[in-house]
Design a protein around this motif. Structure first.
Motif, PDB file in Angstrom:
ATOM      1  N   LEU A  12       0.842  -1.192   0.000  1.00 34.03           N
ATOM      2  CA  LEU A  12       0.000   0.000   0.000  1.00 34.03           C
ATOM      3  C   LEU A  12       0.875   1.239   0.000  1.00 34.03           C
ATOM      4  O   LEU A  12       1.910   1.275   0.658  1.00 34.03           O
ATOM      5  CB  LEU A  12      -0.885   0.032   1.246  1.00 34.03           C
ATOM      6  CG  LEU A  12      -2.064  -0.916   1.282  1.00 34.03           C
ATOM      7  CD1 LEU A  12      -2.776  -0.813   2.623  1.00 34.03           C
ATOM      8  CD2 LEU A  12      -3.018  -0.634   0.158  1.00 34.03           C
ATOM      9  N   ASP A  13       0.441   2.238  -0.719  1.00 35.69           N
ATOM     10  CA  ASP A  13       1.113   3.537  -0.729  1.00 35.69           C
ATOM     11  C   ASP A  13       0.371   4.379   0.313  1.00 35.69           C
ATOM     12  O   ASP A  13      -0.785   4.751   0.099  1.00 35.69           O
ATOM     13  CB  ASP A  13       1.002   4.144  -2.128  1.00 35.69           C
ATOM     14  CG  ASP A  13       1.832   5.395  -2.302  1.00 35.69           C
ATOM     15  OD1 ASP A  13       2.526   5.817  -1.349  1.00 35.69           O
ATOM     16  OD2 ASP A  13       1.773   5.973  -3.408  1.00 35.69           O
ATOM     17  N   THR A  14       0.991   4.633   1.456  1.00 37.33           N
ATOM     18  CA  THR A  14       0.304   5.320   2.539  1.00 37.33           C
ATOM     19  C   THR A  14       0.942   6.663   2.873  1.00 37.33           C
ATOM     20  O   THR A  14       2.105   6.910   2.574  1.00 37.33           O
ATOM     21  CB  THR A  14       0.268   4.456   3.820  1.00 37.33           C
ATOM     22  OG1 THR A  14       1.598   4.156   4.207  1.00 37.33           O
ATOM     23  CG2 THR A  14      -0.517   3.167   3.599  1.00 37.33           C
ATOM     24  N   THR A  15       0.150   7.503   3.497  1.00 41.24           N
ATOM     25  CA  THR A  15       0.562   8.825   3.941  1.00 41.24           C
ATOM     26  C   THR A  15      -0.303   9.191   5.143  1.00 41.24           C
ATOM     27  O   THR A  15      -1.007   8.336   5.673  1.00 41.24           O
ATOM     28  CB  THR A  15       0.419   9.845   2.788  1.00 41.24           C
ATOM     29  OG1 THR A  15       0.968  11.090   3.192  1.00 41.24           O
ATOM     30  CG2 THR A  15      -1.020  10.039   2.361  1.00 41.24           C
ATOM     31  N   THR A  16      -0.258  10.435   5.566  1.00 43.15           N
ATOM     32  CA  THR A  16      -1.153  10.896   6.617  1.00 43.15           C
ATOM     33  C   THR A  16      -2.171  11.847   6.015  1.00 43.15           C
ATOM     34  O   THR A  16      -1.890  12.564   5.053  1.00 43.15           O
ATOM     35  CB  THR A  16      -0.394  11.605   7.752  1.00 43.15           C
ATOM     36  OG1 THR A  16       0.402  12.645   7.187  1.00 43.15           O
ATOM     37  CG2 THR A  16       0.509  10.650   8.504  1.00 43.15           C
ATOM     38  N   CYS A  17      -3.359  11.864   6.585  1.00 40.01           N
ATOM     39  CA  CYS A  17      -4.442  12.728   6.116  1.00 40.01           C
ATOM     40  C   CYS A  17      -4.075  14.183   6.417  1.00 40.01           C
ATOM     41  O   CYS A  17      -3.715  14.513   7.544  1.00 40.01           O
ATOM     42  CB  CYS A  17      -5.740  12.360   6.819  1.00 40.01           C
ATOM     43  SG  CYS A  17      -7.132  13.451   6.405  1.00 40.01           S
ATOM     44  N   PRO A  18      -4.176  15.069   5.422  1.00 39.08           N
ATOM     45  CA  PRO A  18      -3.858  16.475   5.667  1.00 39.08           C
ATOM     46  C   PRO A  18      -4.849  17.164   6.612  1.00 39.08           C
ATOM     47  O   PRO A  18      -4.536  18.191   7.185  1.00 39.08           O
ATOM     48  CB  PRO A  18      -3.913  17.116   4.286  1.00 39.08           C
ATOM     49  CG  PRO A  18      -4.234  16.064   3.319  1.00 39.08           C
ATOM     50  CD  PRO A  18      -4.455  14.795   4.037  1.00 39.08           C
ATOM     51  N   GLU A  19      -6.039  16.577   6.786  1.00 40.10           N
ATOM     52  CA  GLU A  19      -7.043  17.196   7.649  1.00 40.10           C
ATOM     53  C   GLU A  19      -6.977  16.701   9.088  1.00 40.10           C
ATOM     54  O   GLU A  19      -6.967  17.497  10.019  1.00 40.10           O
ATOM     55  CB  GLU A  19      -8.455  16.958   7.104  1.00 40.10           C
ATOM     56  CG  GLU A  19      -9.525  17.668   7.905  1.00 40.10           C
ATOM     57  CD  GLU A  19     -10.870  17.624   7.233  1.00 40.10           C
ATOM     58  OE1 GLU A  19     -11.878  17.507   7.952  1.00 40.10           O
ATOM     59  OE2 GLU A  19     -10.935  17.698   6.002  1.00 40.10           O
ATOM     60  N   CYS A  20      -6.927  15.377   9.275  1.00 42.02           N
ATOM     61  CA  CYS A  20      -7.018  14.854  10.641  1.00 42.02           C
ATOM     62  C   CYS A  20      -5.754  14.136  11.115  1.00 42.02           C
ATOM     63  O   CYS A  20      -5.663  13.746  12.272  1.00 42.02           O
ATOM     64  CB  CYS A  20      -8.228  13.942  10.773  1.00 42.02           C
ATOM     65  SG  CYS A  20      -8.099  12.389   9.860  1.00 42.02           S
ATOM     66  N   GLY A  21      -4.791  13.899  10.232  1.00 41.49           N
ATOM     67  CA  GLY A  21      -3.551  13.246  10.628  1.00 41.49           C
ATOM     68  C   GLY A  21      -3.628  11.732  10.705  1.00 41.49           C
ATOM     69  O   GLY A  21      -2.647  11.081  11.047  1.00 41.49           O
TER      70      GLY A  21
END
Length: 74
Positions: A12-21
């Protein structure tokens, strides 16, 4: 082709949500034209169901997970 096994072993290509983290998945990457030239963009969907289409350069790394302790000692 059996589509049930098509993505087995794919990471999976994952990151953090820009709104809630929260943890978010990059579901799509595309290149869009701009006045300064082509810019890679990513579609992001987080576990809280927020979604964004933003420049890939603005993606952050997901938080590192702490190691799981497997010791049997008390």
């Amino acid at each position: 082709m059996d589509r049930t096994n098509a993505s087995v072993g794919a990471a999976l290509d994952t990151t953090t949500c820009p709104e809630c983290g929260a943890l978010a998945e990059v579901t799509e990457r595309t290149v869009l034209e701009s006045t300064d030239g082509p810019v890679e963009h990513a579609r992001v969907l987080c576990v809280a169901r927020h979604w964004f289409l933003l420049p890939a350069a603005s993606l952050s790394s997901p938080p590192a997970r702490s190691p799981v302790r497997t010791s049997l000692r008390s």
